[in-house]
Enzyme design. Structure first.
Site, PDB file in Angstrom:
ATOM      1  NE  ARG A  36      -4.410  -1.422   1.749  1.00 27.20           N
ATOM      2  CZ  ARG A  36      -5.377  -1.710   2.619  1.00 27.20           C
ATOM      3  NH1 ARG A  36      -5.185  -1.512   3.921  1.00 27.20           N
ATOM      4  NH2 ARG A  36      -6.524  -2.186   2.189  1.00 27.20           N
ATOM      5  CE  LYS A 193     -19.441 -18.106   8.475  1.00 33.30           C
ATOM      6  NZ  LYS A 193     -19.741 -17.425   9.724  1.00 33.30           N
ATOM      7  N   GLY A 350      -8.506  -8.881   0.323  1.00 37.09           N
ATOM      8  CA  GLY A 350      -7.280  -9.316   1.002  1.00 37.09           C
ATOM      9  C   GLY A 350      -6.881 -10.755   0.717  1.00 37.09           C
ATOM     10  N   GLY A 373     -12.615  -4.169   1.779  1.00 34.27           N
ATOM     11  CA  GLY A 373     -14.026  -3.816   1.918  1.00 34.27           C
ATOM     12  C   GLY A 373     -14.526  -2.909   0.800  1.00 34.27           C
TER      13      GLY A 373
HETATM   14  C1  3PG Z   1      -8.634  -1.620   4.957  1.00 37.05           C
HETATM   15  O1  3PG Z   1      -7.592  -2.003   5.485  1.00 37.05           O
HETATM   16  O2  3PG Z   1      -9.473  -2.392   4.480  1.00 37.05           O
HETATM   17  C2  3PG Z   1      -8.873  -0.141   4.857  1.00 37.05           C
HETATM   18  O3  3PG Z   1      -7.749   0.540   5.295  1.00 37.05           O
HETATM   19  C3  3PG Z   1     -10.108   0.256   5.595  1.00 37.05           C
HETATM   20  O4  3PG Z   1      -9.982  -0.021   6.961  1.00 37.05           O
HETATM   21  P1  3PG Z   1     -11.276  -0.167   7.875  1.00 37.05           P
HETATM   22  O5  3PG Z   1     -11.954  -1.429   7.431  1.00 37.05           O
HETATM   23  O6  3PG Z   1     -10.765  -0.211   9.277  1.00 37.05           O
HETATM   24  O7  3PG Z   1     -12.146   1.036   7.600  1.00 37.05           O
END
Ligand code: 3PG
Ligand code: MG
Length: 392
Positions: A36, A193, A350, A373
């Protein structure tokens, strides 16, 4: 698209508040994966080249509005300096005078925005304070764009703004893969899931031509068809939902591809004895941990007639050998077709990125998103507040 890039902005002599996502893994005080950080380099370099002074805003972990020493962004400074090839000034408690006084070519990093509860509350007072620290806002944090926080949306509304290079590149790649894709489009959707992927499947059914379902969630679909999945991970209470998704897909002309053969084992551990059986022949005391070779061959055929593949989630328990095989083989095939110019491949999340890295194919995919996310919400067809706030 309704947002500016760095090319549209006059940054000479300006302080450029730059929202980045450097929420990187750290162990024993050291950054263990700098991806990142590496990916924000073009934005920081271009801001400097245009005569701007980058002031990075970022979150780190989830400190919930409290000062948590282990979540200080200070730990990222050595990696930032090594990656950017220049000193980084870390400011714990920012004020405009300190930022103004820093040399014109300084790169500044401000302490974890989430140490204030006003960040996640998107409190206008924090947005105003942040806006007072700079002249222009640049958002390069696609992976935090699903959060409507003071440093992602609030401040954007108060300053002239633009997308950074990583944000712009990500949005363009995703638009190309799902917004106006070259067809046929195949989505590979895996993971443990179904319950976490319902919105995703609902959106994809109307947009893609084939959905390859893998991982634990495939078991729920197999069980919903009346198959005995033995001791497999399976959300039996979602059988109706799975049937409903299958019906909707059929009506929309979207093919759902479930595993034909599967790799089963009595235990989930590295090196466990495994065997391949047809999906309808899973022994009662065993669990499905990967898709089998016939399933992979089927996926390879589907990729051969596709133009675009969008991938979220592994096909099996890839972290543990020998259950990595289907994910690796399908990923390697997609990578080879991409390299040959026959396929556009976009992946995110991820686990997915970890699997593609382990399979050694990440460099050959067309685009790999560093978002988790945010990538998922984008695949669900949701508007990302951090992107929506970039109105120029
Ligand atoms: C992540 O690592 O997915 C982003 O930096 C967002 O982090 P968060 O889910 O804690 O908002
Ligand atoms: Mg997250």
């Amino acid at each position: 698209m309704g947002w500016n890039t760095l090319d549209d902005m006059d940054l000479d002599g300006k302080i450029v508040l730059t929202r980045v996502d450097i929420n990187v893994p750290v162990e024993d005080g050291k950054v263990t994966d700098a991806t990142r950080i590496e990916r924000i380099k073009p934005t920081i370099t271009d801001i400097l080249a245009k005569g701007g002074k980058p002031v990075m805003l970022a979150h780190f972990g989830r400190p919930k509005g409290e000062y948590v020493p282990e979540m200080s962004l200070r730990v990222t400074v050595p990696t930032l300096e090594a990656t950017l090839g220049r000193p980084v000034t870390f400011i714990e408690r920012p004020d405009r005078a300190t930022i103004d006084a820093a040399p014109a070519d300084a790169v500044i990093l401000i302490e974890n925005t989430r140490f204030s509860a006003m960040e996640e509350a998107n409190d206008p007072k924090m947005a105003q304070f942040l806006a007072s620290l700079g002249d222009v806002f640049c958002n390069d944090a696609f992976s935090a764009a699903h959060r409507a926080h003071a440093s992602t949306t609030g401040v954007a509304e108060l300053l002239p703004n633009c997308a950074g290079r990583l944000m712009a590149e990500g949005l363009q790649a995703l638009e190309k893969a799902l917004g106006s894709p070259e067809r046929p489009v195949v989505a590979v959707v895996g993971g443990a899931k179904v319950s976490t992927k319902l919105d995703l499947l609902g959106n994809l059914i109307d947009k893609v031509d084939v959905i390859v379902i893998g991982g634990g969630m495939a078991n729920t679909f197999l069980a919903a068809q009346g198959l005995d999945v033995g001791k497999s991970l399976c959300e039996h209470d979602l059988a109706d939902t799975a049937r409903d998704i299958a019906d909707k897909a059929a009506k929309a002309g979207c093919e759902l591809l479930l595993p034909r053969d599967v790799v089963v084992s009595a235990e989930f551990k590295a090196g466990a004895a495994a065997q391949t059986v047809m999906a309808e022949d899973v022994p009662a005391d065993m669990m499905i941990l990967d898709a089998g070779p016939d399933s992979v061959a089927h996926i390879v055929q589907v990729f051969a007639r596709a133009k675009t593949v969008i991938w979220n989630g592994p096909l099996g328990a890839f972290e543990i050998e020998p259950f990595h095989k289907a994910t690796y083989a399908a990923a390697q095939d997609a990578a080879a077709k991409t390299k040959a110019g026959d396929l556009i491949t976009v992946a995110g999340g991820g686990d997915t990125v970890a699997a593609l890295n382990q399979a050694g194919v990440a460099d050959d995919f067309t685009y790999i998103s560093s978002a988790g996310g945010a990538f998922l919400e984008w695949m669900e067809g949701k508007t990302l507040p951090g992107v929506a706030a970039l109105g120029g």
